[in-house]
Design a protein around this motif. Structure first.
Motif, PDB file in Angstrom:
ATOM      1  N   LEU A  91      -6.352 -32.880 -21.077  1.00 41.99           N
ATOM      2  CA  LEU A  91      -4.979 -32.995 -20.227  1.00 41.99           C
ATOM      3  C   LEU A  91      -5.281 -33.064 -18.517  1.00 41.99           C
ATOM      4  O   LEU A  91      -4.628 -33.819 -17.808  1.00 41.99           O
ATOM      5  N   ALA A  92      -6.204 -32.200 -17.952  1.00 45.11           N
ATOM      6  CA  ALA A  92      -6.350 -32.318 -16.733  1.00 45.11           C
ATOM      7  C   ALA A  92      -7.051 -33.800 -16.152  1.00 45.11           C
ATOM      8  O   ALA A  92      -6.728 -34.002 -15.088  1.00 45.11           O
TER       9      ALA A  92
ATOM     10  N   ARG B 213      -6.466 -36.618 -17.904  1.00 45.12           N
ATOM     11  CA  ARG B 213      -5.558 -37.677 -17.913  1.00 45.12           C
ATOM     12  C   ARG B 213      -4.680 -37.424 -16.684  1.00 45.12           C
ATOM     13  O   ARG B 213      -4.262 -38.534 -16.244  1.00 45.12           O
ATOM     14  N   ILE B 214      -4.328 -36.359 -16.005  1.00 47.34           N
ATOM     15  CA  ILE B 214      -3.373 -36.302 -15.198  1.00 47.34           C
ATOM     16  C   ILE B 214      -4.066 -36.437 -13.958  1.00 47.34           C
ATOM     17  O   ILE B 214      -3.428 -37.472 -13.288  1.00 47.34           O
ATOM     18  N   ALA B 215      -5.410 -36.294 -13.688  1.00 46.76           N
ATOM     19  CA  ALA B 215      -5.989 -36.624 -12.576  1.00 46.76           C
ATOM     20  C   ALA B 215      -6.119 -38.204 -12.466  1.00 46.76           C
ATOM     21  O   ALA B 215      -5.831 -38.850 -11.372  1.00 46.76           O
ATOM     22  N   ALA B 216      -6.409 -38.734 -13.738  1.00 44.49           N
ATOM     23  CA  ALA B 216      -6.539 -40.235 -13.765  1.00 44.49           C
ATOM     24  C   ALA B 216      -4.996 -40.671 -13.437  1.00 44.49           C
ATOM     25  O   ALA B 216      -5.262 -42.197 -13.094  1.00 44.49           O
TER      26      ALA B 216
ATOM     27  N   ALA C 282      -3.122 -40.517 -10.967  1.00 46.61           N
ATOM     28  CA  ALA C 282      -2.917 -40.568  -9.642  1.00 46.61           C
ATOM     29  C   ALA C 282      -3.238 -41.873  -9.262  1.00 46.61           C
ATOM     30  O   ALA C 282      -4.152 -42.385  -9.462  1.00 46.61           O
TER      31      ALA C 282
END
Lengths: 142, 213
Positions: free
Chosen positions: A65-66, A68-71, A73
């Motif tokens: 999840l981390a 996917r979230i960073a990606a 941006a």
């Protein structure tokens, strides 16, 4: 000076770990607990519930999840905004804006009754309630 | 280490509030520039808070992940509007997350303002919670899940995420006094639920931690 009533209220809200208590009252509470048996009893009772609550800790977020979230941006928010602002506008947009301004000013000048009281306060309240995120939401939804 | 990350990873320390503001501003600017290290740092710093808050309020881990992704998409889009003088970065992010949770609860038709009526019986709280005898952790999770949503959110922020009272109140957009009231009512309800049903779990835990104070 810390009183038992306030100590009990803090204990009921924040539990038995003084590190979770409001910083401004922590030292007074610590000193109070050292000299007051009733306060120590309250802390002990609250610590029982704290330990129970600790068993309901949320599961940590997954690494996936981390990632996917960073990606998600964008490469550059500034670049995206400048791209958006550089997009061509239709020729009629400036004319429409000028017309709206003229009509609005005219209506305000000739049709608006003077406010008796508190208009500035009303405006301040209305726009004060719009934080930056809410304002942006309105713009995005428009 | 690059300057932005030195500010991000370091505690405010000697700078106090000024140092915190500078660190949050540097991180926000880094994200705005598209600095991948800043994006990763902000994600690492705020994701546990966002997922914890979302899972606690929505009581659904899959939906909580969806909210986490939606939250950060909004963060990337709005980072230029963040003002470090007004709020800590985590507070700002958590408010976005909580508002998204509230939106989802409204769509489900769940009430947000009833702070005294348990939303579920503890035995019904959460589809993934079964109350097998002796399973203390599940009993506690069920009891927390049965609390009204704002009490759950307040407990998550103050107990599990260990935010300070001012910061937690800012996330919930309430006064510190109202926060203390929510917390006290939540803890009182939990104590009653864990003491009365299925045996006294609190007493059992105390016996298991006899030397701890």
């Amino acid at each position: 000076m810390m009183m038992l009533e306030r100590f009990a209220a803090l204990c009921a809200a924040y539990g038995g770990n003084l590190e979770r208590w409001p910083q401004a009252e922590r030292e007074a509470a610590r000193a109070f607990a050292q000299t007051t048996p009733e306060a120590r009893d309250l802390l002990t009772q609250a610590q029982m519930l704290d330990r129970a609550l600790d068993q309901a800790r949320p599961a940590p977020a997954s690494d996936d999840l981390a990632r996917r979230i960073a990606a998600s941006a964008p490469a550059s928010v500034s670049a995206r905004r400048s791209t958006r602002s550089a997009a061509p506008r239709p020729a009629w947009a400036a004319m429409a804006a000028a017309l709206a301004l003229t009509v609005g000013l005219g209506a305000g000048w000739f049709g608006g009754a003077p406010a008796e009281t508190g208009d500035m306060d009303l405006y301040a309240d209305a726009f004060g309630a719009l934080d930056e995120s809410a304002a942006l939401e309105l713009l995005e939804d428009a | 280490m690059r300057p932005v990350l030195r500010l991000v990873s370091g505690s405010p320390g000697k700078g106090g509030e000024d140092g915190r503001i500078a660190a949050d501003r540097a991180l926000a600017h880094g994200v705005e520039r598209g600095d991948r290290d800043a994006v990763a740092a902000l994600t690492a710093r705020c994701l546990p808070l966002v997922t914890g808050l979302a899972a606690r309020t929505l009581r659904d881990p899959i939906e909580a992940e969806d909210v986490a992704q939606d939250t950060f998409i909004k963060v990337w889009r709005r980072i230029a509007q963040y003002h470090p003088e007004r709020a800590r970065l985590e507070t700002w992010v958590a408010r976005i997350a909580l508002n998204l949770c509230y939106d989802r609860l409204r769509k489900r038709g769940e009430a947000l303002m009833g702070d005294d009526t348990p939303e579920l019986a503890a035995s019904d709280a959460g589809a993934d919670v079964s109350l097998a005898a002796g399973d203390d952790a599940r009993r506690v999770r069920a009891a927390v899940a049965a609390l009204p949503v704002r009490q759950r959110a307040a407990l998550e922020l103050c107990h599990f995420q260990e935010l300070g009272n001012i910061q937690a109140a800012a996330v919930l957009e309430i006064s510190v006094e109202a926060l203390e009231s929510l917390l006290a009512r939540g803890r009182r309800a939990l104590k009653a639920a864990l003491s009365d049903e299925h045996g006294d779990l609190l007493a059992g835990l105390t016996a298991g931690h006899g030397g701890e104070t």
